[in-house]
Structures are given as C-alpha cells and as structure tokens.
Design a protein around this motif. Structure first.
Motif, mmCIF file in Angstrom:
data_model
loop_
_atom_site.group_PDB
_atom_site.id
_atom_site.type_symbol
_atom_site.label_atom_id
_atom_site.label_comp_id
_atom_site.label_asym_id
_atom_site.label_seq_id
_atom_site.Cartn_x
_atom_site.Cartn_y
_atom_site.Cartn_z
ATOM 1 N N LYS A 54 -8.773 -8.484 -3.809
ATOM 2 C CA LYS A 54 -9.320 -7.891 -5.031
ATOM 3 C C LYS A 54 -10.635 -8.551 -5.435
ATOM 4 O O LYS A 54 -11.543 -7.886 -5.946
ATOM 5 N N ASN B 250 -12.688 -9.926 -3.308
ATOM 6 C CA ASN B 250 -13.621 -9.507 -2.255
ATOM 7 C C ASN B 250 -14.668 -10.576 -1.929
ATOM 8 O O ASN B 250 -15.832 -10.269 -1.692
ATOM 9 N N ASP C 53 2.196 -2.775 5.261
ATOM 10 C CA ASP C 53 1.212 -1.699 5.360
ATOM 11 C C ASP C 53 1.046 -0.978 4.026
ATOM 12 O O ASP C 53 -0.040 -0.480 3.709
ATOM 13 N N GLU C 54 2.120 -0.912 3.246
ATOM 14 C CA GLU C 54 2.034 -0.293 1.918
ATOM 15 C C GLU C 54 1.309 -1.209 0.937
ATOM 16 O O GLU C 54 0.487 -0.755 0.134
ATOM 17 N N ALA D 28 -2.551 -1.310 1.930
ATOM 18 C CA ALA D 28 -3.103 -0.044 2.427
ATOM 19 C C ALA D 28 -4.541 0.204 1.970
ATOM 20 O O ALA D 28 -5.361 0.730 2.727
ATOM 21 N N LYS D 29 -4.878 -0.162 0.754
ATOM 22 C CA LYS D 29 -6.200 0.183 0.220
ATOM 23 C C LYS D 29 -7.224 -0.941 0.350
ATOM 24 O O LYS D 29 -8.338 -0.834 -0.171
ATOM 25 N N PHE D 30 -6.872 -2.014 1.064
ATOM 26 C CA PHE D 30 -7.790 -3.148 1.192
ATOM 27 C C PHE D 30 -8.288 -3.254 2.631
ATOM 28 O O PHE D 30 -7.528 -3.611 3.535
ATOM 29 N N SER D 31 -9.566 -2.979 2.820
ATOM 30 C CA SER D 31 -10.147 -3.049 4.165
ATOM 31 C C SER D 31 -10.443 -4.483 4.593
ATOM 32 O O SER D 31 -10.678 -4.735 5.781
ATOM 33 N N THR E 2 2.104 -3.283 -5.562
ATOM 34 C CA THR E 2 1.985 -1.871 -5.190
ATOM 35 C C THR E 2 1.406 -1.102 -6.380
ATOM 36 O O THR E 2 1.066 -1.688 -7.403
ATOM 37 N N SER E 3 1.329 0.204 -6.254
ATOM 38 C CA SER E 3 0.820 1.022 -7.352
ATOM 39 C C SER E 3 1.869 1.136 -8.455
ATOM 40 O O SER E 3 3.062 0.904 -8.230
ATOM 41 N N LYS F 162 4.557 3.768 -7.504
ATOM 42 C CA LYS F 162 5.522 3.296 -6.513
ATOM 43 C C LYS F 162 6.416 2.203 -7.086
ATOM 44 O O LYS F 162 7.606 2.139 -6.781
#
Length: 423
Positions: A25, A27, A81-82, A85-88, A403-404, A407
């Motif tokens: 987060k 980064n 993976d969940e 998921a949104k972090f490259s 998680t979100s 979810k």
C-alpha cells in the motif's frame, strides 16, 4: 525512475501478511513473500475446525466429501492470490527456503533459485515442541496445521463410530494453556453430539487436560484461571494439575516420577511450541529461548542490520520487564506493523532513525465452549456471551484489513452462521 528495493518475507502468517500488505500500500518497495502453502491460515481458529459438527457427514469417507472439506477449509483460510490480487508490487513464491546466505543478502530456495534482498523478514512462526518426552511425537497429534485439526476431528469421529456401547472413550489433552483449554471446551460439545449420532450415552466420553503447572492458564491472571476452571468443570472436563508427562506409549501415559499410568484413546499435544527457524537455514544467527531468534530493540535479528523477524519466531521482550512476549496473533500483527513502517522509512532514507519497538498492552479472547468466551486485558477480565460475539467482530476487522469489505463481510457472515450452529 530508481528501482525500488526488494524485501523478501519468509512466512505468510499474520505478521508476514501484515508487512507485505503495508509495504504494498505504501508502494516504497517490491515484495516477495515466500510461503509453502497457497492459503493464509487462521491458526487461532483451528480448534473450531477440529470440532466442526455436521450430522449428515459423520462417518462418511473423506474422499466422498471433497465439497464438504472445502467448506471446512474456507472457515480457517484465505488464498494468498485473493489477498494480493490488486497489488502488482507483491509476488508470492510458493516453495520452501533451503538456506539464507546473509553475507550475500541471498535467499536460496529448495529448487535452487536465488532471491537477492535489500531487507529480509523471517516470519516462519512456530512448531510443536515435544520437550524431549520419549515417544510423545509418535503417539500424539498436535494442533499446528489444518491437517492436524482435521486429523483430530476424524479420529474422534472414528473412535465414536467404532466403539462398543459400553466402552468409555478417553481423550487426553496434554497442556492446559490457551490452546488446550479452548480445544477441550469445544471438544466436549462435539463428543456429546457424536454420542447422539452413534447411540452412545454422554458418559461414554471422558476429556482430560493433563497440565504440569498448578492450574490451567498458568500465565493468565488468577481471576481468568478461576473462570476457566469453573467453566471446564461445568462442561465435564477433568483437569489434572501438577502432572508431568514423562513417557508415552500407545494408548498409555506415564505421569510423574512415580510413573502413574493414564490410559487414553486419543492424545492431543498442545503444551509446547518453539520457533520454527532451522539452524541449518540460518547458521549465523543467535537463538534465544525456545529456538526463537534473538532480536535487538528494533526487531532486527542479532547480529544483522538488514534482517528483521516478527511473530512467534521472534524472541521479543517487554522492555519494561524483560519478559518474553507471549506468542499471540496480536503480537505478530503489532510487530508486523512496526517492521513494515521501519522498512518504509529506510527505503526512503537509509539513514532514517527508527524508534525502538514498544509492544502494545496485550489482550486475549479465549473461547470456552458454546457461546461463551473470556476476555483478559491489562487489568480487566470479562466472560460471557458478549465476548463470544466480540471475537467475530475482531475476525471481521482482520478480514477487512486483508481483503475487500464485501468479501470480508461475506466470509464473516458465513463463518458466523457455521459457528453459531456448531457452538
């Protein structure tokens, strides 16, 4: 643009995931999380998995119940993976570490791959400690993995299904700490339900806690010990204090210098844990009590400056008392937040001054069977159904952090409905 530094985190428990998410987060660094499993596990809820009751499934082979067991696993796990998921800038490497070569800032994986790091975090957690008791490991089940929890559940069900009507089944739990007490309290309810399914009287079961100290929850306050002891008696759990297990044979315990015997049908060992750090993997570190890694006041592994450690494997102490901090989820999360901030500051400025770690006041919620739980804070102890509901609010807060919101709400609601039927 300058290349961001690489942080390698070994272990995806509470502390490891907290650090990876915080750094993702912010980064300010690239993160590689090394983990042998594909799911983040809620170890604090393994007792629920070990005592999960579903009447229509009792006695059926595991291979015919894959869907059912997948449901069980979702109670206590979330896929990595969940989570990421949104972090490259976070990559999960599934595998195990062969060794760490600190002089080269290199982690060597078991398949031979090398990971070079600017900072390394050891968050490998803990493993069962059998204290050198002869034959104990061969004749007991621990409670440190999903497999252990399911093994306990299936073994208890098997004992009930195969026992004759007049046989008394004895389940012994070695260790009256938090894990042993919460497992015993839940196990009694599970065994009573099995008695109804298999047509046995409730007296068909005995659940015994064998504890080497003078009381269960010896590290808790006297009030917490009293509440837990009273609750266990009400549930029908027998506690044997001041009882040191000295040897174990199949279906037989030897206790004390006089080697008193205690027959059993199932032995679950919850009395001891030690840091899960193999000396062959990290040979140039100092080990403290219980094979944990010795750390300085900034949670760096002695004698290294770019290797941190958090959670059960870290021998961190209260700076005011010098007493080692208990191995709890709260400790792992607190230390994880501290280390992620320290690495964030160092990534921005290598000369940044990092304040020493200061642990938060500890609190502990201990489920005690049914819809009843105990809360111990710094100076307070509460117990009752309200605390039982509180633990699910805490679970929801944790799920929201990894998680979100959608979810987290859905998963908490499903777990709550399962647990409210199970307890």
């Amino acid at each position: 643009m300058a290349r961001k530094p690489l942080v390698v985190i070994v272990g995806g428990g509470y502390g490891g995931v907290r650090i990876a998410l915080d750094l993702a987060k912010r980064n300010t660094a690239r993160v590689i999380l090394v983990e042998k499993n594909r799911h983040h596990m809620f170890h604090a809820y393994f007792y629920e998995l070990a005592t999960f009751f579903c009447a229509e499934r009792q006695g059926e082979p595991q291979e015919e119940n894959k869907k059912f067991y997948d449901q069980l696993l979702r109670i206590v796990t979330v896929p990595y993976d969940e989570i990421f998921a949104k972090f490259s800038n976070v990559k999960v490497e599934y595998g195990t570490v062969q060794k760490v070569i600190s002089s080269e800032s290199k982690v060597v994986m078991s398949d031979g791959r090398a990971l070079y790091y600017e900072w390394l975090v050891i968050a490998t957690g803990s493993k069962t400690d059998y204290f050198g008791i002869p034959h104990l490991e061969d004749n007991a089940i621990g409670l440190k993995s999903v497999e252990d929890a399911l093994n306990i559940r299936n073994r208890v069900d098997e004992l009930s299904a195969l026992a004759s009507k007049n046989k008394t089944i004895t389940v012994v739990i070695g260790g009256g700490g938090a894990t042993g007490v919460e497992l015993a309290a839940e196990l009694v309810g599970y065994m009573k339900k099995l008695s109804l399914i298999h047509g046995h009287p409730v007296a068909h079961w005995r659940c015994i806690i064998v504890e080497s100290r003078e009381s269960v929850l010896a590290k808790f306050s006297l009030r917490a010990q009293h509440i837990a002891s009273r609750r266990l008696r009400a549930l029908g759990v027998t506690v044997m204090p001041d009882s040191h297990i000295v040897d174990v044979w199949p279906n037989l315990l030897y206790i004390g210098k006089e080697k008193r015997t205690l027959p059993f049908d199932l032995l679950v060992w919850t009395a001891g844990v030690e840091g899960a750090c193999d000396g062959e993997i990290m040979y140039d570190v100092h080990l403290a009590k219980n094979s944990c890694l010795a750390v300085d006041e900034r949670l760096r592994v002695v004698p290294h400056k770019n290797i941190f450690t958090v959670g059960d494997v870290a021998a961190s102490c209260d700076p005011k008392t010098g007493v080692c901090l208990p191995m709890t989820v709260e400790k792992a999360l607190s230390e994880g937040s501290y280390v992620s901030r320290a690495i964030h500051l160092l990534a921005r400025d290598p000369n940044a001054r990092i304040a020493p770690y200061r642990p938060k006041a500890s609190r502990y919620i201990l489920p005690l069977g049914g819809k009843y739980a105990l809360l111990e804070g710094k100076h307070v102890v509460f117990a009752g159904v309200t605390i039982w509901f509180l633990k699910y609010f805490i679970l929801f807060r944790y799920l929201v952090s990894i998680t979100s919101l959608r979810k987290a709400f859905g998963r908490t609601a499903r777990q709550f409905m399962i647990y409210i039927q199970n307890d």
